[in-house]
Design an enzyme around this catalytic site. Structure first.
Site, mmCIF file in Angstrom:
data_model
loop_
_atom_site.group_PDB
_atom_site.id
_atom_site.type_symbol
_atom_site.label_atom_id
_atom_site.label_comp_id
_atom_site.label_asym_id
_atom_site.label_seq_id
_atom_site.Cartn_x
_atom_site.Cartn_y
_atom_site.Cartn_z
ATOM 1 N N LYS A 112 -14.070 -1.211 8.445
ATOM 2 C CA LYS A 112 -12.881 -0.722 9.137
ATOM 3 C C LYS A 112 -12.473 0.664 8.658
ATOM 4 C CE LYS A 112 -10.883 -5.032 10.771
ATOM 5 N NZ LYS A 112 -9.724 -5.935 10.784
ATOM 6 N N LYS A 194 -22.313 -8.471 15.715
ATOM 7 C CA LYS A 194 -21.502 -9.578 16.223
ATOM 8 C C LYS A 194 -20.663 -9.169 17.431
ATOM 9 C CE LYS A 194 -17.299 -9.406 13.526
ATOM 10 N NZ LYS A 194 -16.141 -10.155 13.136
ATOM 11 N N LYS A 197 -14.215 -7.876 20.251
ATOM 12 C CA LYS A 197 -13.338 -7.530 21.364
ATOM 13 C C LYS A 197 -13.035 -6.054 21.407
ATOM 14 C CE LYS A 197 -9.761 -9.650 18.559
ATOM 15 N NZ LYS A 197 -9.123 -10.953 18.421
#
Ligand code: TRP
Length: 330
Positions: A112, A194, A197
């Site tokens: 992140k 993976k 969204k």
């Protein structure tokens, strides 16, 4: 408490079938065997930039989705993380026994930080400690999570053991429950990473709110391989293996049965069938969710009850913790 389970999902973006398969779907099975506490982790969501009004709306929408998926508010405690102030308070205490280096080494923090390089805030680094607090406040044994959260659960275990060693036995050391099937639902466009969204390519994920047409179209475009045999092999055939996992989760058929069913049929037919199975599985969830969202009073009443139940447990744990670390009690 014994035989208890805690888990949570963040109200960020529209959940995908990866959230459903990796988390919410499993809760529905657990609620019959365990005392379950399921939260909406809104405080975690603030670690990346949010539009306040959207966050507020998504919080209620996520509750509606939990219930639409079959999570039963009569059987489980359902609550919003920020409604129980002890989560933030225990985080402070646990911060004092957490090493900075330990947090900097977390895979999700590193990922992140790269993705949100303009906003590497303290909260982002502290995310695993808040998650540990979520779990440890409720003295739960089991935490069902997707494989990507396993490292965070390891931190929760470490912090529980560290606190117990330093201040005497206080926390239960929680164990993860990682689903055998579908722990990692992969991207439809890049099956080595993976499903997320926040992927820029909307064809890479299936949102829980996608229309049947969109679902079928996205599966038809899913990246596979140049072979033509439907066979499970994560290394050689990651795309097909991912589609088989999804099909299996939505139909209940095992890999051998799926392989036999599509023998000699080709990928076109297989992808079409996966799309139809998912579209069919999501339709009743979508309908129920819309119905629930029409009754905000009902949803808020569930959250009120949930917050009261959660608070009464969290309050006792935090009081014990404050006492053990030497904070003066009134
Ligand atoms: N970090 C989890 C995720 O993104 C959500 C979460 C927050 C959670 N607190 C938790 C999961 C406590 C399990 C237990 O998936």
């Amino acid at each position: 408490m014994s035989n208890t389970v805690f888990s949570a999902v963040q109200p960020s973006g529209v959940p995908t079938i990866a959230n459903y398969v990796g988390a919410i779907k499993n809760w529905v099975n657990l609620q019959n065997e365990y005392d379950c506490i399921f939260s909406i982790a809104d405080l975690h969501t603030l670690t990346v930039k949010q539009v306040p009004a959207e966050l507020r709306a998504r919080t209620l929408e996520l509750l509606a989705l939990y219930i639409a998926c079959g999570v039963d508010p009569e059987k489980c405690v359902l609550f919003v993380q920020s409604h129980v102030h002890e989560h933030a308070e225990l985080t402070w205490i646990l911060n004092t026994i957490t090493a900075v280096g330990e947090m900097q080494r977390m895979t999700q923090f590193k990922d992140k930080s790269l993705k949100h390089a303009e906003n590497i805030n303290m909260g982002l680094m502290d995310y695993p400690v808040l998650m540990a607090s979520d779990i440890l406040l409720y003295n739960v044994q089991y935490v069902p999570v997707g494989a990507d959260q396993k490292q965070h659960l390891e931190i929760a275990r470490d912090l529980a053991m560290r606190f117990n060693a330093r201040y005497s036995d206080t926390f239960i050391v929680p164990e993860p429950i990682i689903p055998k099937l579908g722990a990692r639902v992969m991207s439809l466009q890049e099956p080595s990473s993976k499903m997320s969204k926040s992927d820029e390519n909307v064809n890479a994920f299936i949102s829980m709110l996608d229309s049947p047409d969109d679902i079928i179209r996205k599966f038809r475009r899913a990246v596979t391989d140049s072979d033509s045999v439907v066979r499970y092999d994560e290394q050689e055939k990651p795309g097909i293996s991912n589609l088989m996992t999804i099909y299996s989760v939505f139909t209940g058929e095992d890999m051998d049965a799926i392989k036999a069913r599509f023998e000699g049929k080709g990928y076109g037919e297989f992808k079409q069938q996966v799309g139809e199975a998912v579209a069919e599985g999501l339709k009743p969830i979508q309908d129920k969710r819309a119905e629930l969202l029409a009754d905000k009073t009902y949803l808020l009443s569930i959250l009120k009850t949930g917050a009261e139940k959660a608070s009464s447990i969290a309050f006792r744990t935090l009081r014990k913790v404050y006492k053990k670390v030497g904070l003066l009690q009134l």
